[in-house]
Design an enzyme around this catalytic site. Structure first.
Site, mmCIF file in Angstrom:
data_model
loop_
_atom_site.group_PDB
_atom_site.id
_atom_site.type_symbol
_atom_site.label_atom_id
_atom_site.label_comp_id
_atom_site.label_asym_id
_atom_site.label_seq_id
_atom_site.Cartn_x
_atom_site.Cartn_y
_atom_site.Cartn_z
ATOM 1 N N ARG A 237 0.853 -1.186 0.000
ATOM 2 C CA ARG A 237 0.000 0.000 0.000
ATOM 3 C C ARG A 237 0.895 1.245 0.000
ATOM 4 O O ARG A 237 1.890 1.300 0.739
ATOM 5 C CB ARG A 237 -0.897 0.037 1.232
ATOM 6 C CG ARG A 237 -2.083 -0.929 1.182
ATOM 7 C CD ARG A 237 -3.129 -0.509 0.139
ATOM 8 N NE ARG A 237 -4.298 -1.366 0.129
ATOM 9 C CZ ARG A 237 -4.448 -2.442 -0.657
ATOM 10 N NH1 ARG A 237 -3.487 -2.800 -1.492
ATOM 11 N NH2 ARG A 237 -5.554 -3.150 -0.610
ATOM 12 N N GLU A 266 -3.115 7.773 -4.597
ATOM 13 C CA GLU A 266 -3.466 6.942 -5.748
ATOM 14 C C GLU A 266 -4.764 7.438 -6.338
ATOM 15 O O GLU A 266 -5.718 7.617 -5.562
ATOM 16 C CB GLU A 266 -3.664 5.490 -5.300
ATOM 17 C CG GLU A 266 -2.572 4.601 -5.799
ATOM 18 C CD GLU A 266 -2.698 3.150 -5.352
ATOM 19 O OE1 GLU A 266 -3.757 2.554 -5.583
ATOM 20 O OE2 GLU A 266 -1.732 2.642 -4.794
ATOM 21 N N HIS A 285 -1.024 0.174 -9.785
ATOM 22 C CA HIS A 285 -1.621 -0.796 -8.859
ATOM 23 C C HIS A 285 -2.212 -2.008 -9.612
ATOM 24 O O HIS A 285 -3.423 -2.231 -9.585
ATOM 25 C CB HIS A 285 -2.710 -0.112 -8.002
ATOM 26 C CG HIS A 285 -2.990 -0.833 -6.714
ATOM 27 N ND1 HIS A 285 -3.418 -0.199 -5.575
ATOM 28 C CD2 HIS A 285 -2.920 -2.150 -6.388
ATOM 29 C CE1 HIS A 285 -3.608 -1.078 -4.608
ATOM 30 N NE2 HIS A 285 -3.303 -2.276 -5.076
HETATM 31 C C1 DGY Z 1 -5.465 -6.172 -2.771
HETATM 32 O O1 DGY Z 1 -6.146 -7.174 -3.040
HETATM 33 O O2 DGY Z 1 -5.463 -5.674 -1.657
HETATM 34 C C2 DGY Z 1 -4.622 -5.613 -3.881
HETATM 35 O O3 DGY Z 1 -4.058 -4.410 -3.558
HETATM 36 C C3 DGY Z 1 -5.396 -5.526 -5.166
HETATM 37 O O4 DGY Z 1 -5.551 -6.814 -5.611
#
Ligand code: DGY
Length: 324
Positions: A237, A266, A285
């Site tokens: 993240r 983001e 992402h």
């Molecule tokens: C998640 O699943 O948390 C990812 O960031 C996206 O697939």
């Protein structure tokens, strides 16, 4: 009695087929998330919600959704959902772990290789007509094979990255919230303190969920303690890294390279300084973005939703204590 279900984006066709055979959901038709006020309105009387990581499912939304019986997120990370508020109202939260572990670990390795071997710059170099001969010192990068890899967060995805790193005969260091002697054995890895990992790793890869204790965990001090050629990879993240500190560290050569599949904010605005740095590689992402993974994630989200609406245990509920 007909059920009211709101889905904040279209799912993959196979998952929509399954959901549509169970109820008549309303899908938000755009590619961008529904604005918050619309989300409030659409969930006010909804029985079920399927959402994505871009939707703010906060306490206000949860508390005003008087009929809500289940929140089903199409992702493993649930930092966009106020879990405490959901728990206080007795609303189960589903997510989609495991299915995306390998796709995300594959992409992490793509980032490691692309950053260490400067693929972005090399592609631009060839495309832009700078390639005039084979150069002994042209576009030199860092070796991945045999390098020291520091994995921060040895959960499902961290372990899948370690498995891949074994094939590259890397020395593996890791940190985790709890002691994991069994993972040391399995991956020939060594669990160390964060300080040691930052100092000794050539490549550092982040695999922690976003929580109050991981937000900003890689800041100016941590960047300063990395090797000058260190490659920092983030497929977890964005807010785990302090973005301003990272820009400075890349500009001043405190570290060698950053390869980010996630950013803060983001999406990263097109004018952001990170895009101007030759030693930063930014992806939008896409860690879990393979066709089969997204099919499986969408199907599991539908299964979680249906179970919640039927008052059954969710196939994959978020563990209350950890948010994972
Ligand atoms: C998640 O699943 O948390 C990812 O960031 C996206 O697939």
């Amino acid at each position: 009695m007909s059920l009211s279900v709101f889905v904040t984006r279209h799912l993959t066709p196979i998952a929509e087929e399954k959901l549509n055979s169970f109820c008549t959901p309303e899908y938000w038709p755009e590619d961008t998330p529904p604005p918050y006020e619309i989300l409030l309105e659409k969930t006010r009387h909804a029985d079920g919600l399927i959402c994505l990581l871009t939707d703010a499912i906060d306490a206000r939304l949860i508390n005003q959704a008087e009929n809500l019986k289940v929140i089903s997120q199409v992702a493993v990370g649930v930092d966009n959902i106020d879990l405490q508020a959901a728990e206080a109202r007795g609303i189960p939260v589903g997510h989609t772990p495991d299915l995306l572990t390998d796709a995300t670990a594959d992409l992490t390795f793509a980032l490691i290789l692309a950053a260490a071997r400067r693929l972005g710059e090399a592609i631009d170099y060839a495309r832009s007509g700078h390639w005039q001969t084979w150069g002994l010192t042209t576009l030199l990068g860092e070796s991945v094979h045999g390098a020291t890899l520091g994995i921060i967060g040895m959960g499902r995805i961290g372990q899948a990255v370690a498995r891949r790193a074994q094939g590259f005969e890397m020395r593996i260091l890791f940190t985790d919230l709890s002691a994991h002697p069994e993972r040391e054995g399995e991956f020939g890895a060594t669990q160390v303190t964060l300080e040691t990992l930052l100092k000794e790793s050539d490549i550092i890869s982040l695999h922690v969920p976003l929580t109050p204790s991981t937000a900003g965990m890689i800041g100016a001090d941590q960047l300063k303690s990395m090797k000058p050629h260190a490659v920092l990879v983030n497929a977890a993240r964005g807010p785990v890294i302090d973005t301003d500190a990272l820009v400075l560290a890349l500009e001043t050569g405190q570290i060698g390279y950053a390869a980010l599949d996630v950013t803060d904010p983001e999406p990263l605005p097109p004018t952001h300084p990170l895009y101007k740095l030759p030693n930063a590689l930014i992806l939008p992402h896409i860690g879990s973005a393979t066709r089969s993974t997204r099919d499986q994630m969408s199907l599991l989200a539908v299964d979680n939703l249906i179970a919640g609406l039927q008052g059954k245990p969710l196939p994959r509920a978020v563990a209350r204590s950890t948010g994972r």
